[in-house]
Design a protein around this motif. Structure first.
Motif, PDB file in Angstrom:
ATOM      1  N   GLU A 211       0.943  -1.191   0.000  1.00 43.18           N
ATOM      2  CA  GLU A 211       0.021  -0.003   0.055  1.00 43.18           C
ATOM      3  C   GLU A 211       0.936   1.132  -0.079  1.00 43.18           C
ATOM      4  O   GLU A 211       0.634   2.115  -0.786  1.00 43.18           O
ATOM      5  CB  GLU A 211      -0.897  -0.085   1.284  1.00 43.18           C
ATOM      6  CG  GLU A 211      -2.182   0.680   1.050  1.00 43.18           C
ATOM      7  CD  GLU A 211      -3.036   0.093   2.241  1.00 43.18           C
ATOM      8  OE1 GLU A 211      -3.237  -0.854   2.743  1.00 43.18           O
ATOM      9  OE2 GLU A 211      -4.025   1.041   2.560  1.00 43.18           O
ATOM     10  N   ILE A 215       1.125   4.218  -2.642  1.00 44.60           N
ATOM     11  CA  ILE A 215       0.903   5.705  -2.422  1.00 44.60           C
ATOM     12  C   ILE A 215       1.993   6.573  -2.814  1.00 44.60           C
ATOM     13  O   ILE A 215       2.126   7.668  -3.640  1.00 44.60           O
ATOM     14  CB  ILE A 215       1.156   5.757  -0.660  1.00 44.60           C
ATOM     15  CG1 ILE A 215      -0.311   5.436  -0.200  1.00 44.60           C
ATOM     16  CG2 ILE A 215       1.257   7.298  -0.304  1.00 44.60           C
ATOM     17  CD1 ILE A 215      -0.535   5.192   1.275  1.00 44.60           C
ATOM     18  N   PHE A 280      -4.211   5.987   1.110  1.00 43.45           N
ATOM     19  CA  PHE A 280      -4.258   5.336  -0.075  1.00 43.45           C
ATOM     20  C   PHE A 280      -5.454   5.735  -0.999  1.00 43.45           C
ATOM     21  O   PHE A 280      -5.247   5.935  -2.422  1.00 43.45           O
ATOM     22  CB  PHE A 280      -4.249   3.466   0.315  1.00 43.45           C
ATOM     23  CG  PHE A 280      -4.359   2.800  -0.982  1.00 43.45           C
ATOM     24  CD1 PHE A 280      -3.060   2.571  -1.620  1.00 43.45           C
ATOM     25  CD2 PHE A 280      -5.470   2.459  -1.483  1.00 43.45           C
ATOM     26  CE1 PHE A 280      -3.138   1.681  -2.640  1.00 43.45           C
ATOM     27  CE2 PHE A 280      -5.377   1.558  -2.599  1.00 43.45           C
ATOM     28  CZ  PHE A 280      -4.413   1.265  -3.052  1.00 43.45           C
ATOM     29  N   ILE A 283      -5.370   9.404  -2.361  1.00 41.39           N
ATOM     30  CA  ILE A 283      -4.507   9.806  -3.286  1.00 41.39           C
ATOM     31  C   ILE A 283      -4.707   8.931  -4.757  1.00 41.39           C
ATOM     32  O   ILE A 283      -4.822   9.396  -5.817  1.00 41.39           O
ATOM     33  CB  ILE A 283      -3.063   9.445  -2.948  1.00 41.39           C
ATOM     34  CG1 ILE A 283      -2.392  10.076  -1.816  1.00 41.39           C
ATOM     35  CG2 ILE A 283      -1.796   9.308  -3.966  1.00 41.39           C
ATOM     36  CD1 ILE A 283      -1.358   9.818  -0.964  1.00 41.39           C
ATOM     37  N   SER A 284      -5.119   7.677  -4.473  1.00 39.68           N
ATOM     38  CA  SER A 284      -5.732   7.287  -5.600  1.00 39.68           C
ATOM     39  C   SER A 284      -6.829   7.948  -6.463  1.00 39.68           C
ATOM     40  O   SER A 284      -6.867   7.764  -7.563  1.00 39.68           O
ATOM     41  CB  SER A 284      -6.440   5.743  -5.291  1.00 39.68           C
ATOM     42  OG  SER A 284      -6.887   5.068  -6.060  1.00 39.68           O
TER      43      SER A 284
END
Lengths: 456, 456
Positions: A211, A215, A280, A283-284
């Motif tokens: 993860e 990131i 995560f 930002i995704s």
């Protein structure tokens, strides 16, 4: 083709056929146009950009249509457009058992789309004055003193892109991913595309280090690539002083903090998990990647509304991410500040600045038109999607996720744990159109709808 | 007070008390400031406008707090703000048995708010350059040749407003309404406010002629009042040639046609009903009235999405309606057309026109800033509402309905058949703030948040 050959999958013949078809069309076009002059007009540039992205999507849909997956033409086109535009919405279920060639093909599409977008945003759009991108012309011409030709610029950026991708593959492998998965995910992470090799996307890995790698490289893909170029030339300072980067990082920190606090006070997660998982997923979404490891639709109304807005904002211009982009909000803020000052002192003279330079007179109008056209396109897409039968939240979030090239939407159907498979064909075509105009900064496509464009 | 006395309701004492309180404060302010000069600066004008609307809401909340309805302070303030801003969102259930004084008080608030907004939009905002309203300065100065002073302008507009209200009362009575209901509904129709004397709003009347009367006078309230003034002076032509009116009527016809066709092909209604009911509900939303006679949330996703967007658009500037307003879209369209021409011919010179005149150089930026600030305020309101616990559709539609001063939202809770009663107090305060900034064209309020504003 090589992946299918390596893993002994018969689909390698499909890719071979596609190579032949593409080579035939490409070869014919090259041969029939080789003797023509290469100087193109502004109008031709617009037609070229849109037709390149459209024909790339058509050609790259072939393997989906012909392979053992046996997708319909609509589904193949949707998947290819979603790949090329680095959106990451998928109509394929059963990724876990899909042939390796198809999985890698999806990843390669996003990777090529990603580098294509960076080079276009750095070398073409600023000179077409699209949506305020002309603000980066100075920045570019500064780099051009060192790298005078677009071809050379493209190859330098390409090297940086390749380097980041290799780093990402290694980091994924070190975090415990298998080689093939690490390759496929690295291609879609650095391009902020978001295709995965598993139906459950990143929820497949319940692994903190994986993860964290994701990131880091999603953020890397969301930064302006011109800054990497400067850094490679020894000038690292802009990486920290650039207005867009500061705004991008600031927004990420603010949203992650707010979401983490919300998750903790509502007893949904422990503080550590809250920070990691909100980082995560935020930002995704902001970078338009679209990896998911939690169904954040279940995290409560605040998270859903905030994530919806963040999808609209997007990352930095000149990166692989999409959406409205940070610099437009910053230009707007600078302009609005001047507007407010003028309201208070009607006879005063005030100048808007961006990145330490005064903003050229045509930029604000260009940015504002973009923002409004974005809102209008969103409204039209949402109305069209609801007209073909989608419910409110699917239509609204589908419109946003396509025009911002994010990937998943919100709600039961197209949310992070769903797919676009069950949507009617008409909705898939509407969404494909949304992805195309979103990726090409809207104006580039819509300019061709103007009757003025076709006047001689 | 007179209504309660007439119907023998003991609440008349409450209104008498409120008269005494208001007279005391008002009288004190007049006496203590009578000797001061009346020339105010631009900054003072902004402070004055916001504080007038805020203090009016506070004072007019008194009867709700003190009456037999026994509302909380939050609810009283919300109801008063919703009245004064002609929004029409309500926290009161049991209107059918509410004392007549309170019902009339709600209607009067909207009626006064309506005329207040028209006069402000005609005489103050254009000179404060708020959100592109300066475009109407020429129009106004044309009328000023005939009516040189603002006070005289206000009284002429007031007479027209009164005349339209009387016509509306008579028309409602002829359609079968009782006198009291006709009065209360006329006050809230012409002001496009939307408070009703029944919980079920217009669904109480299953009467075609009542519906048609409402349609006519909601449209009348949504037209620019300066055109009535011109018509009263014998110049009827602008009523038909005005760009804003043409856009407004065109949009209504297009949306009603699309919705009717959708309702008929989906077998939801007969063609006659479809046209009548879609006309009533669309006009009610576009003008920001908020009367409802059907739960259009049940009409399918297309209607919900379309109505959501129509709420954002709003009616004409210089009318009692709210929202972004037609002229801003038209200015944007004119500007975008020029932008597109410039993209195609980078060295050409193109001029944007509105209503047959070139658009002044400061207008486009002003309009664009308004549009973006509107979108930003909407996003902030939606996020804030979802933070205090509202679900996605309630938060999104609540944000739109408050900032556009429409009235009902979408969904189970605040939709056309619900009320705002069950929302948490924090949501009511957020919505009240939304109504205020929406009504005062956003900039008027937000300008005071700028640090520059408070510099000497």
């Amino acid at each position: 083709m090589l992946a299918d050959l390596y893993f002994g999958n018969p689909d390698w013949k499909v890719f071979l056929l596609c190579i032949v078809i593409t080579a035939f069309f490409g070869g014919s076009l090259i041969l029939s146009n080789a003797s023509l002059a290469h100087k193109i007009s502004v109008k031709q540039a617009f037609i070229l950009i849109s037709s390149v992205w459209l024909s790339l999507s058509l050609i790259s849909a072939l393997p989906f249509k012909l392979s053992a997956m046996d997708l319909s033409f609509t589904d193949s086109f949707f998947e290819a457009m979603s790949g090329i535009t680095t959106t990451g919405s998928t109509v394929i279920t059963g990724l876990d058992t899909a042939p390796p060639g198809i999985l890698l093909w999806r990843a390669i599409l996003q990777w090529l789309g990603g580098i294509g977008i960076i080079i276009m945003a750095m070398s073409v759009l600023p000179f077409l004055n699209v949506g305020g991108m002309q603000i980066f012309r100075t920045e570019l011409s500064e780099s051009e003193k060192v790298l005078p030709r677009t071809a050379q610029l493209a190859s330098s950026i390409g090297l940086i892109y390749l380097f980041l991708t290799l780093m990402c593959i290694i980091a994924y492998m070190m975090s415990g991913m298998q080689t093939f998965d690490a390759l496929a995910h690295a291609l879609t992470t650095i391009s902020t595309g978001g295709f995965s090799t598993y139906d459950s996307s990143f929820a497949h890995y319940e692994n903190m280090s994986t993860e964290i790698v994701a990131i880091i490289f999603m953020v890397a893909g969301g930064l302006p690539f011109v800054l990497y170029l400067k850094a490679a030339q020894g000038n690292i300072r802009p990486m920290f002083t650039d207005t867009q980067v500061q705004g991008f990082i600031g927004m990420l920190i603010a949203s992650i903090t707010a979401t983490s606090i919300y998750l903790v006070i509502n007893n949904i997660m422990t503080p550590g998990d809250a920070v990691l998982h909100s980082a995560f997923n935020i930002i995704s979404l902001v970078t338009g990647t679209g990896f998911a490891n939690y169904d954040y639709g279940q995290w409560g109304g605040f998270v859903v509304a905030l994530f919806f807005m963040l999808m609209v904002v997007g990352g930095c211009a000149g990166s692989t991410s999409c959406g409205i982009k940070i610099f437009r909000f910053q230009v707007f803020y600078a302009v609005a500040k001047v507007q407010v000052q003028k309201l208070i002192y009607p006879n005063g003279v005030f100048i808007a600045n961006y990145n330490g330079r005064p903003i050229a007179s045509d930029v604000p109008m260009s940015v504002m038109s973009f923002l409004f056209l974005y809102a209008l396109s969103f409204a039209m897409l949402a109305i069209a999607l609801s007209f073909v039968g989608l419910d409110f939240i699917t239509a609204m979030s589908g419109a946003v996720t396509s025009i911002s090239n994010v990937g998943p939407g919100l709600g039961e159907i197209i949310g992070p744990s769903g797919t676009f498979q069950s949507l009617p064909d008409s909705a898939k075509w509407i969404l494909s159109f949304g992805m195309l105009i979103g990726r090409l900064e809207i104006f580039t496509v819509l300019v061709m709808l103007s009757p003025h464009f076709w006047k001689s």
